[in-house]
Design an enzyme around this catalytic site. Structure first.
Site, mmCIF file in Angstrom:
data_model
loop_
_atom_site.group_PDB
_atom_site.id
_atom_site.type_symbol
_atom_site.label_atom_id
_atom_site.label_comp_id
_atom_site.label_asym_id
_atom_site.label_seq_id
_atom_site.Cartn_x
_atom_site.Cartn_y
_atom_site.Cartn_z
ATOM 1 N N LYS A 87 -2.412 2.748 10.291
ATOM 2 C CA LYS A 87 -2.536 3.525 9.055
ATOM 3 C C LYS A 87 -4.017 3.660 8.717
ATOM 4 O O LYS A 87 -4.733 2.658 8.586
ATOM 5 C CB LYS A 87 -1.781 2.789 7.947
HETATM 6 O O1 G3P Z 1 3.266 4.155 0.539
HETATM 7 C C1 G3P Z 1 2.327 4.171 -0.504
HETATM 8 C C2 G3P Z 1 2.902 3.472 -1.645
HETATM 9 O O2 G3P Z 1 3.000 2.108 -1.403
HETATM 10 C C3 G3P Z 1 2.214 3.710 -2.917
HETATM 11 O O3 G3P Z 1 3.185 3.569 -3.874
HETATM 12 O O4 G3P Z 1 4.061 3.230 -6.103
HETATM 13 O O5 G3P Z 1 1.842 2.228 -5.432
HETATM 14 O O6 G3P Z 1 2.070 4.669 -5.807
HETATM 15 P P1 G3P Z 1 2.766 3.412 -5.380
#
Ligand code: G3P
Length: 218
Positions: A87
């Site tokens: 990633k």
């Molecule tokens: O895959 C990316 C994700 O983990 C981000 O999620 O909820 O932190 O915006 P969030």
């Protein structure tokens, strides 16, 4: 549409995997920290544990921001397990690293994507996956699903083979909408996946079926 789980929590990964519908896992440094996994060695060992649970792509994120550092980390990560996808953040050196890793046959997931322009660059560089962050776009009162639809359309029109991996999913409706607009993959918290199961008419109907069965077999 493939289903990935977006967590570093091994119990949740096992629970989703046991459903039989899991195609892969995504993680990031914040998700690792949330599970108390810190220090390079512990993080690398944790990736191996995840890979040993799920038979599918497991995204492992580099923490370098320069080309040489990303390449060095990527080569260490792919040695851990065949399931590892590297990633890489959507920055200038990240694009260079995606191109170089693609040329070496190493799978990549371009992360922290918030615009169609970024999506085009990552696809040109040959990224295996592209991760637009739906929830974080919604958080600033833009429409994260519109972004995913725009990217899916551009990729279709141009024949790009990069898979649109919708990330930062916050609820089950995000998943349904992603299926409608042509995301190739969704990566979701366990709660959002399990939320797809829920319907009150299912619960009411099952209760009635079982009650009628018990009456007939009393
Ligand atoms: O895959 C990316 C994700 O983990 C981000 O999620 O909820 O932190 O915006 P969030």
């Amino acid at each position: 549409m493939k289903f990935f789980i977006d967590t570093a929590n091994l119990d949740q990964i096992k629970e989703a995997n046991d459903l039989g519908i899991l195609d892969g896992v995504t993680t990031n440094p914040s998700l690792m920290a949330k599970e108390g996994i810190t220090g390079t060695q512990n993080i690398l060992e944790h990736y191996v544990k995840i890979c040993n649970i799920v038979d599918g792509d497991v995204s492992a994120e580099v923490v370098s921001t320069d080309f040489e550092g990303m390449m060095r980390e990527a080569h260490e990560l792919v040695k851990l397990h065949d399931n590892i996808v590297v990633k890489i953040p959507m920055i200038k050196d990240g694009i260079k690293a995606i191109k170089a890793l693609t040329d070496e046959g190493i799978k990549t997931n371009c992360t922290l994507v918030f615009s169609a322009g970024q999506a085009i660059l990552a696809a040109k560089a040959g990224a295996t996956y592209l991760s637009p962050f739906i929830g974080r776009v919604d958080d600033i009162t833009w429409d994260g699903l519109d972004l995913v639809a725009q990217i899916a359309h551009i990729y279709d029109m141009n024949g790009f083979t990069t898979e649109v991996l919708a990330a930062s999913i916050r609820n089950p409706l995000h998943i349904v909408k992603c299926a409608e607009i042509g995301a190739d993959v969704v990566t979701c918290p366990l709660n959002s996946i399990l939320g797809l199961l829920k319907h009150p008419l299912t619960d009411i109907g099952l209760e009635k079926f079982l009650a009628d069965y018990r009456k007939g077999n009393a």
